[in-house]
Design an enzyme around this catalytic site. Sequence first.
Site, short mmCIF file in Angstrom:
data_model
loop_
_atom_site.label_atom_id
_atom_site.label_comp_id
_atom_site.label_asym_id
_atom_site.label_seq_id
_atom_site.Cartn_x
_atom_site.Cartn_y
_atom_site.Cartn_z
N GLU A 30 0.84 -1.20 0.00
CA GLU A 30 0.00 0.00 0.00
C GLU A 30 0.88 1.26 0.00
O GLU A 30 1.81 1.38 0.80
CB GLU A 30 -0.84 -0.02 1.30
N LYS A 64 -8.91 2.37 -2.47
CA LYS A 64 -9.23 1.67 -1.21
C LYS A 64 -10.66 1.98 -0.77
O LYS A 64 -11.08 3.14 -0.74
CB LYS A 64 -8.26 2.12 -0.13
N TYR A 72 -9.24 4.75 13.33
CA TYR A 72 -9.16 4.43 14.76
C TYR A 72 -7.70 4.17 15.07
O TYR A 72 -6.88 4.01 14.15
CB TYR A 72 -10.01 3.19 15.07
N CYS A 106 -5.32 -3.34 2.36
CA CYS A 106 -5.20 -3.34 3.83
C CYS A 106 -6.55 -3.48 4.56
O CYS A 106 -7.07 -4.57 4.65
CB CYS A 106 -4.45 -2.09 4.27
N LYS A 160 0.20 -9.08 16.68
CA LYS A 160 -0.64 -8.89 15.50
C LYS A 160 -0.37 -9.93 14.42
O LYS A 160 -1.29 -10.28 13.67
CB LYS A 160 -0.40 -7.49 14.93
N GLY A 213 22.79 9.99 27.03
CA GLY A 213 23.37 10.01 28.37
C GLY A 213 23.37 8.61 28.94
O GLY A 213 22.38 7.88 28.80
N SER A 218 23.69 6.55 32.38
CA SER A 218 23.66 6.74 33.83
C SER A 218 24.10 5.49 34.57
O SER A 218 24.17 5.49 35.80
CB SER A 218 22.23 7.06 34.26
N GLY A 219 24.35 4.42 33.85
CA GLY A 219 24.59 3.14 34.50
C GLY A 219 23.32 2.36 34.79
O GLY A 219 23.37 1.20 35.19
N GLY A 220 22.17 3.00 34.56
CA GLY A 220 20.89 2.35 34.81
C GLY A 220 20.44 1.49 33.63
O GLY A 220 21.05 1.52 32.56
N ILE A 221 19.35 0.77 33.83
CA ILE A 221 18.92 -0.21 32.84
C ILE A 221 18.42 0.46 31.55
O ILE A 221 18.70 -0.02 30.45
CB ILE A 221 17.85 -1.16 33.42
N LYS A 262 3.42 16.72 29.74
CA LYS A 262 4.80 16.30 29.48
C LYS A 262 4.86 15.40 28.25
O LYS A 262 5.79 15.48 27.45
CB LYS A 262 5.35 15.51 30.67
#
Lengths: 590, 590
Positions: B44, B127, B133, B163, B196, B333, B335-338, B555
């Site tokens: 498509e 189409k 949605y 589709c 899916k 960055g 940070s050493g975090g996950i 945010k």
Amino acid sequence: MNVLRIALGQVNPTVGDLAGNARLIRQAAADAAAGQADLLILPEMVLTGYPVEDLSLRPSFQQASRLAMSALARDLADDGFGDLACLVGYLDHSDDDGADAVGRPRGGPVNSAALVHRGAVVARYDKHFLPNYGVFDEARYFVPGEAPLVFEMNGQRVCVAICEDLWRQGGPVQWAREFDADLLAVLNASPYERMKDDRRLELCVEQAQASGSAVAYTNMTGGQDELVFDGDSLVVDAAGQLLQRACQFDSQILFADLTATSVTPSSRDDVPVSLPASLPVSLPASNTSARERQPLTPTNTPRLDDSAELYAALRLGLADYVNKNGFTSVLLGLSGGIDSAFVGALAVDALGADRVFGVAMPSRYSSTHSVQDAHDLAERTGLTLREVPIGPMFDAFQSSLHLTGLAEENLQARIRGMVLMSLSNAEGHLVLATGNKSELSVGYSTIYGDAVGGFAPIKDVPKTLVWDLARWRNEQAGSAGSAGPIPPRSITKEPSAELGPDQKDSDSLPDYHDLDSVLEAYVDEDTGASELVSAGFDAALVERIVRLTDGAEYKRRQYPPGTKIGVRAFGRDRRLPITNRWRERPDSNS
Amino acid sequence: MNVLRIALGQVNPTVGDLAGNARLIRQAAADAAAGQADLLILPEMVLTGYPVEDLSLRPSFQQASRLAMSALARDLADDGFGDLACLVGYLDHSDDDGADAVGRPRGGPVNSAALVHRGAVVARYDKHFLPNYGVFDEARYFVPGEAPLVFEMNGQRVCVAICEDLWRQGGPVQWAREFDADLLAVLNASPYERMKDDRRLELCVEQAQASGSAVAYTNMTGGQDELVFDGDSLVVDAAGQLLQRACQFDSQILFADLTATSVTPSSRDDVPVSLPASLPVSLPASNTSARERQPLTPTNTPRLDDSAELYAALRLGLADYVNKNGFTSVLLGLSGGIDSAFVGALAVDALGADRVFGVAMPSRYSSTHSVQDAHDLAERTGLTLREVPIGPMFDAFQSSLHLTGLAEENLQARIRGMVLMSLSNAEGHLVLATGNKSELSVGYSTIYGDAVGGFAPIKDVPKTLVWDLARWRNEQAGSAGSAGPIPPRSITKEPSAELGPDQKDSDSLPDYHDLDSVLEAYVDEDTGASELVSAGFDAALVERIVRLTDGAEYKRRQYPPGTKIGVRAFGRDRRLPITNRWRERPDSNS
């Protein structure tokens, strides 16, 4: 002669505030009853606010809206206004388990009007035509209603329509003709857009004539994120004569007396239905006979002129964003330039000087008049100004990073953004971004720098219009015998970001008049580059502006919301991919 | 026995790149011709890329797409592939000046498939069913087509679908039955979403049985802003038997041989039309007779397991955002975090270690293992790491601003954001934001701080899934006999933002497993608060998470785009107002 006295409740609801909006509606009913009205017509989705976006899809919110509607009906009767019929917009859910011709389910959320009488919802109309263009996504949020609601009261027939229904052929306009309605009662949540009010009266006249009914057009007022609803409710009779017209950008209850008409719809002959002898809903005549009522005097609030209207839209959009989100104050950087001076003056008009806080953040590149003009604005408006020079912070970054050129320019803008956000965190102000639409179009701003903020009041205002409105605002003050709020030098000085030595906007951008002309055609009217050149714009200018505009999409995605005033605002109105290699070129289609 | 050899061109186009996409298509045609195919089915809108959003409304782009389609048809013939029939998705404009039953104009932009043969577009299908949605807004972008396209080739009848057409009753599925089609050729731009692919095969089987036709399902692959297309093209025969299946997340040309069937559609009797004796479009039989062709071996690429599939989606989404937007490198960055360790490893897998740059930015609150783990990641993956301690910059701000509490915490995050943006400006890297979906939901991030970036690779990945995928990635490495890219301590350490002394995420947030369970129900499934409590969640926990999530909408609006992997991603999928006083409460509906 049967008279139906209607009241149009032009009120300012808040999205999601079912309890608060119900209180507004009960007050409007009290005012309508005090004015001896038979029927009160409130705006589209007034109980939920508009647009509720994906809240419409959430079962818990659908149910809460429906329950709040039933409770409101009871409360109105308990308040003593049970005999007043009310049309109240709200969200409901259609439980129809059928499907339409192409297999789409008829059940789902509906944008509805409840007819409330004597403590109950006696009938419901579901919006038939769902707009899905511009800022509207109603095909996402609602299923369309398929059935008319026509009811009788005081010997008159009232057909109900919701907003987009009035802008289209078929549906309620046709049903009003078919049922020989005396009144088309239209509930609206119609956002402000430059020049739209002129079109709105024309439309009511056209549809009154097409349907052979009077048209009562109730619109909400108030700001909701990027949208401002301008009120401007009005009533025209079946001949298309304007009877009453409410103010713009404020709440008002507007009354009109309608007499049953024998006006023939403009092309009545082609209506192929026989009129029903009786309607499913017939409300008893009101207790107040026409001769006991105080006669009405026509209200036809004069329209604001273009500048006053734009300014009122910006002021209300800002005030409602701040107030409905629970902020007590706003904070903005004041550079001495026109954009921040204009936003400062606007904020003072919207919120009062005691709620507006400015920060001058001079650097080594700031002109002497930069801080002077910020102080001049503070004196003229009464806003609170403080100074935070950015030199020490700049030096600390530079000793680690040693930036030059654009990176060094952006660093200054970002330090200012951080100062504003820090003061916001510490003191609770909402930060205002002061960028205009011209800058936002071509990306002439620093992301996370001057672009920081919770709201951007002039993001849909082109630079040249900022100047016009600033002059207009000062002239208004002058006509009233007071000094203008905006420092004259902020209006007349050459624009500069002051991020480098002797920097001027004109070093990086075309003349703002040329820029705004091209942007109006490219952004607002979606004109392609080769058509722009055919229309007489310089090819190199077009190529440059289009390239800058296309390349700034990623910045716009992270920009704060701000009031839409034009025909195509970035974000809700103009939606483009970031990853996009299509580049309009002056010769691309030739 | 008439054999039709089809080729499915699972390619990776770029939005707006008409010239580049045409080159991809010509290469696919060359491959299809080399494989002796009669008919090539492409995705498509492959010529324009998908979704083009409001570009579909721009007349200059509509015209450019149409012209590019004609040029492509000529080029394919010039390349020597004129006898290969091709179905190519593109944008066109329907000039139909009629209107539908409710007065909507039939003319407008259309999502089309061109049937190309011997240098020309010989037929077009528009189409029929337009999804509106989730992430889809096609009612905004297109008008629906109303006419089938069924053509004949090698004695077989081919009905075209695009589709959404395949997901609905009526339209092409019904037309395929009515025209007794042998093949339903489906062009798709179907975005990846967890699970899916399982549904997709089921659907093809169901619709093959319903239509009595084989189904050839061609999907695109590649990333486009928030969306990733996973390929997974497949062919089932008219009995619903899987014949061929392509890989996921990569380009491939898939071949299948179809023999004319006499399969009766599952409920053929109820089709009330008489079959047309001839079709308007009938293409000559190919020159290659079946017996001269190389026989095909069945391709049935095994499905990736759930973790591998998710990781592949994230990797491709990131790689394509970077590459299609012309960036040579990324910066983040560490940070050493996950979260940052996972994104660093993902970026190295997506782009190669030489294109990935990390910055460790320790502060007085950073643990000693913070910088150690960042170095460990760099050693394991080969990415380039530098250190920029933020102490001097922090002190410079504090000597002006004297911040405490949350403002002081945010200041540190914002200094880090500024360092990243400064290095991006100076060196040209795209900055990656490393926030996960759990944080983004509850607003546990600093706007203009750790939220800065052009792309956020794991914004749709809940925290607990980040851990799972990190473990999976290291296990994959282990099975291959190499060390995992992610430092084990980054996986096992207790999460902390390290913005205050001994701070832990658990000081501010519920346990991540509890948090993610509630968020999955509230965000992904739109479950109301009282239903959550009925389902067994703790009322106080629900109230807290819902309040935090609702309050963080502003945010999220300014957060960078990132790859959608779940059923409801913030932004395109879940659209809520910022100004919104609706608060789900555990008792709100009871």
